[in-house]
Design a protein around this motif. Structure first.
Motif, PDB file in Angstrom:
ATOM      1  N   GLU A 229       1.929  -4.374  -3.580  1.00 20.98           N
ATOM      2  CA  GLU A 229       2.444  -3.083  -3.128  1.00 20.98           C
ATOM      3  C   GLU A 229       1.578  -2.534  -2.005  1.00 20.98           C
ATOM      4  OE1 GLU A 229       3.983   0.206  -5.870  1.00 20.98           O
ATOM      5  OE2 GLU A 229       2.308   1.167  -4.814  1.00 20.98           O
ATOM      6  N   VAL A 230       2.216  -2.141  -0.938  1.00 24.75           N
ATOM      7  CA  VAL A 230       1.515  -1.590   0.223  1.00 24.75           C
ATOM      8  C   VAL A 230       1.965  -0.144   0.399  1.00 24.75           C
ATOM      9  CG1 VAL A 230       1.193  -1.783   2.723  1.00 24.75           C
ATOM     10  CG2 VAL A 230       1.469  -3.855   1.323  1.00 24.75           C
ATOM     11  N   SER A 231       1.015   0.773   0.678  1.00 19.95           N
ATOM     12  CA  SER A 231       1.434   2.145   0.967  1.00 19.95           C
ATOM     13  C   SER A 231       0.498   2.774   1.981  1.00 19.95           C
ATOM     14  CB  SER A 231       1.499   2.969  -0.317  1.00 19.95           C
ATOM     15  OG  SER A 231       0.232   3.450  -0.659  1.00 19.95           O
ATOM     16  N   HIS A 234       2.864   8.620   5.844  1.00 17.18           N
ATOM     17  CA  HIS A 234       4.118   8.551   6.579  1.00 17.18           C
ATOM     18  C   HIS A 234       3.992   9.267   7.932  1.00 17.18           C
ATOM     19  CE1 HIS A 234       8.243   8.475   7.606  1.00 17.18           C
ATOM     20  NE2 HIS A 234       8.501   9.760   7.308  1.00 17.18           N
ATOM     21  N   ARG A 257       4.363   9.584   1.883  1.00 18.86           N
ATOM     22  CA  ARG A 257       3.792   8.222   1.928  1.00 18.86           C
ATOM     23  C   ARG A 257       4.923   7.203   2.068  1.00 18.86           C
ATOM     24  NH1 ARG A 257      -1.547   7.379   1.707  1.00 18.86           N
ATOM     25  NH2 ARG A 257      -1.330   5.330   0.793  1.00 18.86           N
ATOM     26  N   ARG A 259       5.976   3.474   1.035  1.00 16.76           N
ATOM     27  CA  ARG A 259       5.639   2.403   0.097  1.00 16.76           C
ATOM     28  C   ARG A 259       6.617   1.257   0.277  1.00 16.76           C
ATOM     29  NH1 ARG A 259       2.758   5.125  -4.054  1.00 16.76           N
ATOM     30  NH2 ARG A 259       3.071   7.350  -3.710  1.00 16.76           N
ATOM     31  N   THR A 261       6.952  -3.260  -0.906  1.00 16.95           N
ATOM     32  CA  THR A 261       6.313  -4.428  -1.522  1.00 16.95           C
ATOM     33  C   THR A 261       6.526  -5.638  -0.627  1.00 16.95           C
ATOM     34  OG1 THR A 261       8.299  -4.976  -2.759  1.00 16.95           O
ATOM     35  CG2 THR A 261       6.710  -3.573  -3.869  1.00 16.95           C
ATOM     36  N   THR A 283      -3.340   1.566   1.499  1.00 14.55           N
ATOM     37  CA  THR A 283      -3.782   0.924   0.246  1.00 14.55           C
ATOM     38  C   THR A 283      -2.924  -0.312   0.022  1.00 14.55           C
ATOM     39  OG1 THR A 283      -2.239   2.122  -1.137  1.00 14.55           O
ATOM     40  CG2 THR A 283      -4.402   3.116  -0.867  1.00 14.55           C
TER      41      THR A 283
END
Lengths: 310, 540
Positions: A229-231, A234, A257, A259, A261, A283
């Protein structure tokens, strides 16, 4: 590597209920093997068959190359077992129960060493051995079986949801003890429905559902099946660029944000794109077994439910 | 439905089979016994005679009741009331503990207490459930009596007396459940209370003042301490007086009040008599699975041995009293001989009858050892033991051995007690070998029950407890009371106890004992060998 424990096509029926439906399981010597599945998947039934307390209706199981049903008592000299829901004798104290079980397993021949081990474990698990069995909580009954198991060395440890009644501190103690016996070269089979526990302890994992093995492998292998998972923060100006990144899934923009995957083997390819976009507050969360679990059960639940309705 | 009705319905549902068996069984016992009484003592003269014997020997009154004339109803009331009240009492205390302390001990009460039902309502539901059970029991007994042609009013007085004494025992069971932390402790003290109530009214009857015509007795003060005593004071079919029942009714009401007071101040799971800290290491007995099996059965052994010692002591010490009575009144001797059906001397016959009871006690103890194996399995502790290097076969074999040892100990203790009691007899030297033979003669029947229980355990584990107790209970009734109550011979022959050798009147026929020895050993061996193929059957 020698195989300590193997089950092939294991079946178990209780009347018309099918508890095990062709379960496969293989555990090598010296490994800590996680045996994952939701409640009712057949974990306890499998362990009881491996222990010779129940007999398989079909398929084959061996422990140390022997039949767990016919050679139960012989095999138990090499095994320590902690049931999922430990019952102890209501009128014996915890200390008496631990001594009895250890003696039955023949672990008390060196009296001083045994006493030292027992005392160390009672302290580690903060267990009062002087209370009567009937007054112990589920967690304390669990501790009786755990202390008895750890106090006598074994080649193979079978744990059925060992930490279900323990608090987080005691869970850590349990993990530490499992590390210890693993270092000493023992083999461990640990059933659980708690993923973090298995992730922390196990080298390899088998996932079962409805009496069948659905996945088996090392944690690294299984992680390939999941997505990372990438976040990041925004930025509306770059929204179009983000959606254009190749290989991303489940894009969601929420509470400031972004998000999405990425297939775990595609993470390296996505990172340069993110660098180009100069994203803030990035993250990258490693894939958890939770996802794997949910995917497996999530996918297969739908047809099962449809069947139930039909 | 309100929580109260839910709880009450759950209790009735849970107990429906058990209570149905208990109530119908007791009513059937009443019906069958009374028919038998009319066959045996149909003539007024017979009744006069047996009452005369009973009043003369006194001890018989302990096991019967208060003589109150020779009319059909009064005579049946004399013979049967106390037994039926005993059954109702045990039904009530077991019921009380089952739905209170046992629920609490096993943690189910906590789940219930967390619902809107709360902590108190389950006890209320248990009280109502128990009261209903006793009312139904009383009603069925009254119906069984009327079915035998006894008059309506007296039959209902009898039924009411059973129900009200049941209320008192129900209240005591609930009270004991407050006192003790375990259901075993509560059941133990409750059973002791019921037996004490039976014995107190027995002593009251035995020590009472007989009338001139030897047909009536006014009970002595111990009867005033027993709920069953008050039941007898109703004088069913003669006085038909319900006022004495107010006392046990008040006793029950006060005790239930105390129970609610205790329940509302104590913590869930707590008890008035708390446990104390124990040892942190196991003693030498707990070093093997055999030691474990032994240790798990020692408290069982102690309680049955106590009963056997008391019975053995009574057998020889009372026989001299009976002998005395028989010498005083020759008719007494004749009647007793006829009742026992043997040409034995009075002392021998007395020893035979009492050691028959010892045999029942030893058999109960053996059955309980088999049941303990099942309890270990159902409770989950057998799983821990069988997870260690103990083969399944050896595990059950050890219970078999413990069961056998336990039988021998109970019988030996009773024999020793009998020999000690023989000191008072007129001819102790001849009584001693008689006692030893009579005690040994019980061994085969006991082994049959041990083997049977283990056999059920091996093949139908979930039925072990029910079948074990039912078999020994039925056999005890058929074997020890069947001949006196003149049951059909085939029914009596079903009971292993009826085949125990009777060392009386010189020649003793041991063949029944040898057959039972073979059957008992074979049953046990099959059960143990069956463990080779047997899975662990936990729960249920």
């Amino acid at each position: 590597m020698t195989t300590v424990l193997s089950a092939r096509g294991l079946q178990k029926r209780f009347g018309r209920t099918i508890a095990l439906d062709g379960l496969d399981l293989s555990v090598e010597a010296g490994e800590v093997h996680g045996f994952l599945g939701p409640n009712g998947a057949g974990k306890t039934t499998t362990l009881r068959i491996l222990l010779g307390l129940a007999r398989a209706s079909g398929g084959e199981a061996t422990l140390f190359g022997r039949d767990p049903w016919t050679d139960a008592a012989e095999l138990h000299r090499r095994i320590a077992y902690v049931p999922g829901d430990v019952s102890i004798w209501p009128n014996f104290t915890g200390g008496e129960a631990i001594d009895l079980l250890s003696r039955l397993r023949g672990g008390t021949s060196d009296k001083a060493a045994y006493r030292a081990r027992k005392e160390r474990l009672c302290e580690a698990f903060q267990f009062d051995p002087r209370k009567k069995g009937r007054s112990y909580s589920k967690g304390n009954r669990q501790k009786v079986a755990l202390i008895a198991a750890f106090a006598t060395p074994a080649e193979l440890y079978l744990f059925d949801e060992p930490t279900s009644g323990l608090d987080p501190l005691m869970e850590q103690m349990f993990n530490r003890e499992v590390d210890r016996i693993a270092r000493d070269g023992s083999t461990v089979l640990l059933s659980s429905h708690i993923l973090s526990e298995v992730e922390a302890l196990c080298d390899r994992v088998s996932i079962i559902r409805a009496g069948k093995t659905v996945e088996s492998g090392t944690l690294a292998e299984l992680r390939h099946l999941t997505r990372t998972e990438v976040s990041f923060a925004h930025d509306p100006a770059r929204e179009a660029a983000v959606t254009a990144i190749p290989g991303i899934h489940d894009l969601l923009i929420d509470s400031g944000r972004v998000r999405f995957t990425v297939d775990s083997d595609q993470v390296a390819a996505v990172l340069p794109e993110l660098a180009r976009l100069e994203v803030q507050g990035l993250t990258v969360a490693p894939p958890s077994l939770e996802d794997l679990f949910l995917r497996h059960y999530g996918e297969e639940l739908a047809p099962a439910e449809a069947e139930a309705r039909a | 439905m309100t929580p109260f009705l839910v709880l009450l319905r759950q209790r009735i549902r849970r107990d429906r089979l058990q209570l149905a068996l208990w109530i119908l069984g007791t009513a059937l016992l009443a019906y069958a016994s009374i028919s038998a009484v009319y066959d045996t003592y149909g003539e007024e003269q017979d009744r006069r005679e047996i009452l005369g014997v009973a009043i003369a020997t006194r001890t018989i009154l302990i096991f019967r009741g208060t003589p109150n004339g020779i009319s059909d109803g009064a005579f049946a009331f004399f013979l049967l009331f106390a037994w039926l009240a005993l059954m109702g009492g045990l039904m009530s205390t077991f019921l009380a503990v089952r739905h209170t302390r046992q629920e609490e001990e096993q943690g189910r009460a906590e789940s219930i207490a967390a619902t809107p039902a709360g902590r108190i309502l389950p006890t209320t539901a248990t009280v109502v459930h128990g009261v209903l059970a006793n009312l139904v029991l009383g009603l069925f007994i009254a119906l069984a009596l009327m079915a035998n042609g006894l008059e309506v009013v007296g039959s209902f007085v009898w039924g009411a007396a059973i129900a009200v004494s049941g209320f008192a025992f129900l209240a005591f069971g609930l009270f004991a459940a407050q006192l003790f932390r375990t259901s075993r402790g509560a059941n133990g003290i409750s059973v002791a209370f019921v037996l004490a109530a039976y014995l107190l009214r027995g002593i009251g009857d035995a020590a009472g003042t007989p009338s001139e015509d030897l047909l009536h007795v006014t009970p002595a003060w111990p009867s005033w301490l027993s709920p069953m005593g008050y039941g007898q004071f109703t004088g069913a079919y003669v006085e038909n007086d319900l006022t004495p029942l107010l006392i046990p009714l008040a006793f029950a009401a006060v005790l239930v009040g105390v129970v609610f007071a205790l329940q509302s101040v104590r913590d869930q799971g707590a008890s008035l008599l708390a446990g104390r800290p124990g040892r942190s290491t196991a003693g030498p007995v707990l070093s093997s699975s055999f030691g474990l099996a032994w240790r798990l059965n020692t408290s069982i052994l102690l309680s049955w041995t106590a009963g056997a010692v008391a019975t053995g002591l009574l057998a020889t010490s009372l026989s001299s009293v009976v002998n005395q009575a028989a010498t005083d009144t020759p008719a007494v001797l004749e009647t007793l001989r006829r009742a026992i059906g043997s040409e034995a001397s009075i002392e021998e016959a007395f020893v035979a009858v009492f050691y028959g009871i010892v045999g029942v006690l030893a058999a109960c103890c053996a059955v309980q050892v088999g049941i303990r194996a099942r309890q270990e399995e159902a409770h989950g502790t057998a799983e821990l033991v069988l997870g260690t290097p103990i083969p399944r076969i050896r595990w059950l074999l050890e219970y078999w051995i413990v069961g056998t040892i336990v039988i021998v100990i109970v019988l030996a203790a009773a024999a020793l007690a009998g020999i000690a009691g023989a000191g008072a007899a007129s001819d102790p030297e001849s009584l001693v070998p008689n006692v030893l033979e009579a005690a040994a003669a019980q061994l085969p029947a006991c082994l049959v029950f041990l083997g049977l229980t283990l056999l059920v355990f091996a093949f139908l584990p979930r039925a072990t407890i029910t079948v074990g107790w039912t078999a020994v209970g039925l056999a005890a009734i058929l074997g020890t009371f069947g001949p006196i109550l003149q049951f059909p011979e085939w029914a009596i022959d079903l009971s292993p106890f009826a085949h125990s050798p009777v060392p009386a009147g010189g020649e003793t026929d041991w063949s029944g004992g040898i057959w039972m020895l073979v059957i008992g050993l074979a049953a046990g061996a099959v059960a143990v060998l069956a463990m080779r193929r047997r899975e662990l059957a936990s729960g249920g």
